[in-house]
Design a protein around this motif. Sequence first.
Motif, PDB file in Angstrom:
ATOM      1  N   VAL A  98       0.856  -1.185   0.000  1.00  0.00           N
ATOM      2  CA  VAL A  98       0.000   0.000   0.000  1.00  0.00           C
ATOM      3  C   VAL A  98       0.892   1.236   0.000  1.00  0.00           C
ATOM      4  O   VAL A  98       2.000   1.214   0.535  1.00  0.00           O
ATOM      5  CB  VAL A  98      -0.956   0.031   1.211  1.00  0.00           C
ATOM      6  N   ASP A  99       0.400   2.292  -0.628  1.00  0.00           N
ATOM      7  CA  ASP A  99       1.164   3.530  -0.659  1.00  0.00           C
ATOM      8  C   ASP A  99       1.103   4.210   0.706  1.00  0.00           C
ATOM      9  O   ASP A  99       0.291   3.849   1.569  1.00  0.00           O
ATOM     10  CB  ASP A  99       0.631   4.460  -1.751  1.00  0.00           C
ATOM     11  N   GLY A 103       3.167  13.196   3.288  1.00  0.00           N
ATOM     12  CA  GLY A 103       3.895  14.065   4.202  1.00  0.00           C
ATOM     13  C   GLY A 103       4.772  13.321   5.187  1.00  0.00           C
ATOM     14  O   GLY A 103       5.930  13.665   5.403  1.00  0.00           O
ATOM     15  N   THR A 104       4.213  12.261   5.793  1.00  0.00           N
ATOM     16  CA  THR A 104       4.935  11.530   6.843  1.00  0.00           C
ATOM     17  C   THR A 104       5.604  10.265   6.348  1.00  0.00           C
ATOM     18  O   THR A 104       6.435   9.697   7.048  1.00  0.00           O
ATOM     19  CB  THR A 104       3.972  11.142   7.973  1.00  0.00           C
ATOM     20  N   LEU A 105       5.219   9.770   5.173  1.00  0.00           N
ATOM     21  CA  LEU A 105       5.710   8.509   4.594  1.00  0.00           C
ATOM     22  C   LEU A 105       5.294   7.301   5.420  1.00  0.00           C
ATOM     23  O   LEU A 105       5.928   6.232   5.337  1.00  0.00           O
ATOM     24  CB  LEU A 105       7.240   8.521   4.413  1.00  0.00           C
ATOM     25  N   LEU A 106       4.223   7.416   6.194  1.00  0.00           N
ATOM     26  CA  LEU A 106       3.740   6.329   7.044  1.00  0.00           C
ATOM     27  C   LEU A 106       2.522   5.652   6.424  1.00  0.00           C
ATOM     28  O   LEU A 106       1.735   6.277   5.716  1.00  0.00           O
ATOM     29  CB  LEU A 106       3.365   6.861   8.429  1.00  0.00           C
ATOM     30  N   GLY A 318      29.088  11.505   5.114  1.00  0.00           N
ATOM     31  CA  GLY A 318      28.519  10.176   4.939  1.00  0.00           C
ATOM     32  C   GLY A 318      26.998  10.246   4.854  1.00  0.00           C
ATOM     33  O   GLY A 318      26.351  10.868   5.701  1.00  0.00           O
ATOM     34  N   VAL A 319      26.430   9.635   3.838  1.00  0.00           N
ATOM     35  CA  VAL A 319      24.976   9.598   3.669  1.00  0.00           C
ATOM     36  C   VAL A 319      24.571   8.204   3.215  1.00  0.00           C
ATOM     37  O   VAL A 319      25.407   7.399   2.806  1.00  0.00           O
ATOM     38  CB  VAL A 319      24.478  10.640   2.641  1.00  0.00           C
ATOM     39  N   THR A 320      23.281   7.911   3.280  1.00  0.00           N
ATOM     40  CA  THR A 320      22.750   6.654   2.764  1.00  0.00           C
ATOM     41  C   THR A 320      21.333   6.903   2.274  1.00  0.00           C
ATOM     42  O   THR A 320      20.799   8.012   2.417  1.00  0.00           O
ATOM     43  CB  THR A 320      22.783   5.541   3.830  1.00  0.00           C
ATOM     44  N   VAL A 321      20.704   5.883   1.695  1.00  0.00           N
ATOM     45  CA  VAL A 321      19.343   6.004   1.177  1.00  0.00           C
ATOM     46  C   VAL A 321      18.422   5.118   1.998  1.00  0.00           C
ATOM     47  O   VAL A 321      18.618   3.918   2.081  1.00  0.00           O
ATOM     48  CB  VAL A 321      19.268   5.599  -0.315  1.00  0.00           C
ATOM     49  N   ASN A 322      17.391   5.723   2.599  1.00  0.00           N
ATOM     50  CA  ASN A 322      16.374   5.003   3.378  1.00  0.00           C
ATOM     51  C   ASN A 322      14.991   5.424   2.898  1.00  0.00           C
ATOM     52  O   ASN A 322      14.416   6.333   3.473  1.00  0.00           O
ATOM     53  CB  ASN A 322      16.497   5.314   4.861  1.00  0.00           C
ATOM     54  N   TYR A 323      14.350   4.833   1.958  1.00  0.00           N
ATOM     55  CA  TYR A 323      14.754   3.682   1.162  1.00  0.00           C
ATOM     56  C   TYR A 323      14.253   3.909  -0.253  1.00  0.00           C
ATOM     57  O   TYR A 323      13.492   4.853  -0.515  1.00  0.00           O
ATOM     58  CB  TYR A 323      14.125   2.396   1.717  1.00  0.00           C
ATOM     59  N   ARG A 324      14.594   3.038  -1.159  1.00  0.00           N
ATOM     60  CA  ARG A 324      13.908   2.992  -2.441  1.00  0.00           C
ATOM     61  C   ARG A 324      12.582   2.271  -2.253  1.00  0.00           C
ATOM     62  O   ARG A 324      12.429   1.431  -1.373  1.00  0.00           O
ATOM     63  CB  ARG A 324      14.773   2.278  -3.470  1.00  0.00           C
ATOM     64  N   VAL A 345       3.527   7.833  -4.262  1.00  0.00           N
ATOM     65  CA  VAL A 345       4.230   8.533  -3.182  1.00  0.00           C
ATOM     66  C   VAL A 345       5.533   7.820  -2.851  1.00  0.00           C
ATOM     67  O   VAL A 345       6.602   8.437  -2.769  1.00  0.00           O
ATOM     68  CB  VAL A 345       3.338   8.646  -1.931  1.00  0.00           C
ATOM     69  N   ALA A 346       5.452   6.506  -2.657  1.00  0.00           N
ATOM     70  CA  ALA A 346       6.650   5.726  -2.328  1.00  0.00           C
ATOM     71  C   ALA A 346       7.661   5.788  -3.470  1.00  0.00           C
ATOM     72  O   ALA A 346       8.869   5.897  -3.235  1.00  0.00           O
ATOM     73  CB  ALA A 346       6.281   4.283  -2.024  1.00  0.00           C
ATOM     74  N   LYS A 347       7.174   5.714  -4.714  1.00  0.00           N
ATOM     75  CA  LYS A 347       8.083   5.757  -5.858  1.00  0.00           C
ATOM     76  C   LYS A 347       8.824   7.083  -5.920  1.00  0.00           C
ATOM     77  O   LYS A 347      10.056   7.112  -6.084  1.00  0.00           O
ATOM     78  CB  LYS A 347       7.307   5.525  -7.146  1.00  0.00           C
ATOM     79  N   ARG A 348       8.091   8.176  -5.760  1.00  0.00           N
ATOM     80  CA  ARG A 348       8.746   9.494  -5.822  1.00  0.00           C
ATOM     81  C   ARG A 348       9.752   9.664  -4.690  1.00  0.00           C
ATOM     82  O   ARG A 348      10.889  10.077  -4.905  1.00  0.00           O
ATOM     83  CB  ARG A 348       7.684  10.601  -5.757  1.00  0.00           C
TER      84      ARG A 348
END
Length: 384
Positions: A98-99, A103-106, A318-324, A345-348
């Motif tokens: 589910v997307d 705003g919060t990504l929750l 130092g950085v990382t990606v959380n998440y694709r 939303v998740a894709k963007r």
Amino acid sequence: MKVDFYRHPLSKSDAAAIAGVLDTPFLTTGKVCASVERQLEEYFGVPYAIMVNSWTNGAFAVLLALDLQPDDEVIVPAMTFIATANVVVLAGGTPVFVDVDPGTLLMMPHAVEKAISSRTRAIIPVHLYGQMCDMRGIQDVVHRACSYARRPIIIEDCAHCFEGTREAYRPGRHSDVAIFSFYATKNVTCGEGGAAIFNSEELYQSTLESRSHGMSALAIDRFSNGRYNHWDMNRLGTKANLPDLLAALLPQQIATIDDRLPERKRLADRYRAAFKGGPLRLVDQIDTTVSAEHLFAIGIGNDARDVAIARLNEAGVGVTVNYRSVPELHFYRRQLERSDNAWPVAKRWGNETLSLPLFPGLCEAEQDYVIATVKRAVYPLAAS
């Protein structure tokens, strides 16, 4: 200047706890783990806790205890670490993505309500970056689904949220089980490890067995009273127990976790103040939530995220990606029948986001350098 993405809080003084275990004949799951389990039960106000060797294996053990069938579905957010979905596949079920809230990504209750069906066996809300999902709302959705033959269980993914709260309640209040990670970069860490807390005695007892090959007795029980005791295998299980050797690092961190939260909040608030009004996308903060401030994620538009990572790395940050977005990853793209726009939303966010250094011990000079570097090297990319 070089600024690490993360520095753990452990030091040589913590070696004394490990030495204490080495002075005993028992290195695997034993009295130290049992003591930490009681500590967790008291902290979260739940009746049962189990130590596990990772969030992943803990969740896998819980799903094995449910005896998932191939047509059983588990609802997961599209924006999360891959483990949230992978354990469902490994346990024989089907993840239903589910997307998330823009705003919060929750994960949101209305998304769960739209996805839930008679095939739904479980729901896994993820407390991303430290903020808790609306667990009361998600629980209400599940209760309204009680007309189904089996009530779906709620499994909270608390890998980012040990000390966080929402409306004054902690993880575990509105779920059947909540699972934590003690991985190297977590707010409470022993390098590798985790824990699961339960409100359901039946699920707790089943998971006790499934975390240890399905055996009816742990090693400490099989050799109790100075003699060997027979055991049985009641269900299919995995190897998910945590050894005392690692659990020994946890009691002091758990006892002081709330004392360290103000420093995490101070650092996160400095980032928010510095970037307010700028071209970066920031995660919305929920008024009724006390975030665990596990990660500080920003979004960079214009398809410039990877260029930004390169520039920050070149500057020593130092950085990382959380998440694709999980449905965008090759493995799941091969399996899913939904269109590319099913989780916009998740894709963007998955194409835009990166996480900046955030940990107690990050000094102001280091953080100021990170902020200045972002404004100098990343702002022009996001604003162009």
